[in-house]
Design a protein around this motif. Structure first.
Motif, PDB file in Angstrom:
ATOM      1  N   TYR A   1      41.641  34.812  52.352  1.00 60.07           N
ATOM      2  CA  TYR A   1      41.507  35.677  51.186  1.00 60.07           C
ATOM      3  C   TYR A   1      40.672  36.893  51.581  1.00 60.07           C
ATOM      4  CZ  TYR A   1      43.422  31.835  48.531  1.00 60.07           C
ATOM      5  OH  TYR A   1      44.268  30.862  48.064  1.00 60.07           O
ATOM      6  N   GLY A   2      41.232  38.081  51.376  1.00 57.78           N
ATOM      7  CA  GLY A   2      40.509  39.308  51.698  1.00 57.78           C
ATOM      8  C   GLY A   2      39.687  39.783  50.507  1.00 57.78           C
ATOM      9  N   LYS A   3      38.876  40.809  50.754  1.00 60.83           N
ATOM     10  CA  LYS A   3      38.091  41.407  49.668  1.00 60.83           C
ATOM     11  C   LYS A   3      39.036  42.118  48.714  1.00 60.83           C
ATOM     12  CE  LYS A   3      33.903  42.123  52.317  1.00 60.83           C
ATOM     13  NZ  LYS A   3      33.269  42.978  53.307  1.00 60.83           N
ATOM     14  N   PRO A   4      38.714  42.144  47.409  1.00 57.66           N
ATOM     15  CA  PRO A   4      39.567  42.880  46.462  1.00 57.66           C
ATOM     16  C   PRO A   4      39.720  44.345  46.887  1.00 57.66           C
ATOM     17  CG  PRO A   4      37.986  41.519  45.271  1.00 57.66           C
ATOM     18  CD  PRO A   4      37.600  41.462  46.728  1.00 57.66           C
TER      19      PRO A   4
ATOM     20  N   VAL B   1      43.698  41.012  45.079  1.00 61.80           N
ATOM     21  CA  VAL B   1      43.197  40.255  46.233  1.00 61.80           C
ATOM     22  C   VAL B   1      44.338  40.010  47.222  1.00 61.80           C
ATOM     23  CG1 VAL B   1      42.163  38.062  46.998  1.00 61.80           C
ATOM     24  CG2 VAL B   1      41.382  39.146  44.873  1.00 61.80           C
ATOM     25  N   PRO B   2      44.195  40.525  48.461  1.00 61.78           N
ATOM     26  CA  PRO B   2      45.208  40.235  49.478  1.00 61.78           C
ATOM     27  C   PRO B   2      44.977  38.846  50.069  1.00 61.78           C
ATOM     28  CG  PRO B   2      43.508  41.643  50.416  1.00 61.78           C
ATOM     29  CD  PRO B   2      43.128  41.398  48.969  1.00 61.78           C
TER      30      PRO B   2
ATOM     31  N   GLY C   1      40.990  39.229  35.321  1.00 61.77           N
ATOM     32  CA  GLY C   1      42.343  39.133  35.858  1.00 61.77           C
ATOM     33  C   GLY C   1      42.368  39.365  37.363  1.00 61.77           C
ATOM     34  N   VAL C   2      43.170  38.562  38.075  1.00 67.21           N
ATOM     35  CA  VAL C   2      43.310  38.715  39.526  1.00 67.21           C
ATOM     36  C   VAL C   2      44.795  38.739  39.882  1.00 67.21           C
ATOM     37  CG1 VAL C   2      42.901  37.666  41.802  1.00 67.21           C
ATOM     38  CG2 VAL C   2      41.130  37.530  40.042  1.00 67.21           C
TER      39      VAL C   2
ATOM     40  N   GLU D   1      34.930  33.268  49.236  1.00 66.43           N
ATOM     41  CA  GLU D   1      33.823  33.939  48.536  1.00 66.43           C
ATOM     42  C   GLU D   1      34.221  35.318  48.004  1.00 66.43           C
ATOM     43  OE1 GLU D   1      33.528  35.150  52.852  1.00 66.43           O
ATOM     44  OE2 GLU D   1      33.957  33.279  51.794  1.00 66.43           O
ATOM     45  N   HIS D   2      35.323  35.874  48.520  1.00 66.63           N
ATOM     46  CA  HIS D   2      35.796  37.186  48.044  1.00 66.63           C
ATOM     47  C   HIS D   2      36.526  37.090  46.706  1.00 66.63           C
ATOM     48  CE1 HIS D   2      34.672  38.748  51.868  1.00 66.63           C
ATOM     49  NE2 HIS D   2      35.669  38.233  52.528  1.00 66.63           N
ATOM     50  N   PHE D   3      36.888  35.870  46.323  1.00 62.24           N
ATOM     51  CA  PHE D   3      37.717  35.678  45.132  1.00 62.24           C
ATOM     52  C   PHE D   3      36.882  35.889  43.869  1.00 62.24           C
ATOM     53  CE2 PHE D   3      40.914  33.916  42.450  1.00 62.24           C
ATOM     54  CZ  PHE D   3      42.086  33.930  43.197  1.00 62.24           C
ATOM     55  N   PRO D   4      37.275  36.850  43.014  1.00 56.68           N
ATOM     56  CA  PRO D   4      36.498  37.096  41.794  1.00 56.68           C
ATOM     57  C   PRO D   4      36.419  35.844  40.914  1.00 56.68           C
ATOM     58  CG  PRO D   4      38.066  38.866  42.174  1.00 56.68           C
ATOM     59  CD  PRO D   4      38.415  37.768  43.136  1.00 56.68           C
ATOM     60  N   LYS D   5      35.221  35.599  40.388  1.00 57.19           N
ATOM     61  CA  LYS D   5      35.015  34.383  39.590  1.00 57.19           C
ATOM     62  C   LYS D   5      35.611  34.498  38.186  1.00 57.19           C
ATOM     63  CE  LYS D   5      31.011  32.573  42.071  1.00 57.19           C
ATOM     64  NZ  LYS D   5      31.519  33.175  43.298  1.00 57.19           N
TER      65      LYS D   5
END
Length: 193
Positions: free
Chosen positions: A158-161, A140-141, A34-35, A27-31
């Motif tokens: 997946y960590g928070k950005p 994103v770590p 750029g990531v 859920e932390h992964f930006p939808k």
């Protein structure tokens, strides 16, 4: 259906039950946007495992020699990978990575540069910090927590950005920013091991 989606489905069908992959923090992964996805590197299977667990397609830098291997070279190229010459500053690879991020894609990096067989997190190379500072991409770590043993649980966290603005404003060096990213990966490993 494109080749990436097809390959992801096939690999997921094999790896998920074999390694009992548990994904945490999706859920932390930006939808969108750029990531820059930065992960520790414990095994040769890390790129496909990150590829099948990330919610969006991931482009990886892969060592240039792999693109010369018959069949494999063609497959990884079709999986959005692009070559990087190791052991030197590869301007073409840096340009390709920047372009991917600026176009709103996901660039996957293993900042350690190579697998760390000790199981401990190694020192990150400046490339991760370079991409983080040169773009507005979300950073994103990601932590892969093994071991890769059949039917033993493998975690992908997946960590928070990471907020990069303070580092961009203070003109932090690429090395300093890479260290920040590595610390976040280390925190995820400690928290979920």
């Amino acid at each position: 259906m494109n080749f990436y989606t097809f390959a992801k489905g096939v690999v997921k069908g094999v790896f998920s039950p074999l390694y009992r992959i548990e994904v945490i923090g999706k859920e932390h992964f930006p939808k969108d946007g750029g990531v820059l996805l930065c992960s520790n590197h414990i095994e040769t299977l890390d790129p496909p495992v990150v590829g099948i667990t990330a919610p969006r397609p991931v482009s990886f830098m892969a060592k240039a020699e792999l693109f010369d291997v018959p069949v494999l070279g063609k497959i990884i190229k079709n999986l959005h990978a692009f070559p990087v010459k190791r052991g030197m500053s590869d301007r073409e690879a840096l340009r390709t990575g920047l372009k991917a991020l600026k176009e709103g894609n996901v660039l996957g990096l293993f900042p350690e540069g190579t697998r760390n067989k000790t199981g401990k997190l190694g020192k990150g190379l400046a490339g991760a910090g370079f991409f983080a500072l040169r773009t507005k991409a979300h950073v994103v770590p990601c932590a892969i927590i093994g071991p890769y043993k059949p039917f033993r649980k493998l975690k992908v966290v997946y960590g928070k950005p990471i907020d990069m603005e303070p580092y961009r404003e203070s003109k932090a060096s690429a090395e300093e920013v890479t260290e920040v990213i590595m610390n976040h990966i280390g925190d995820l490993i400690r928290q979920y091991s």
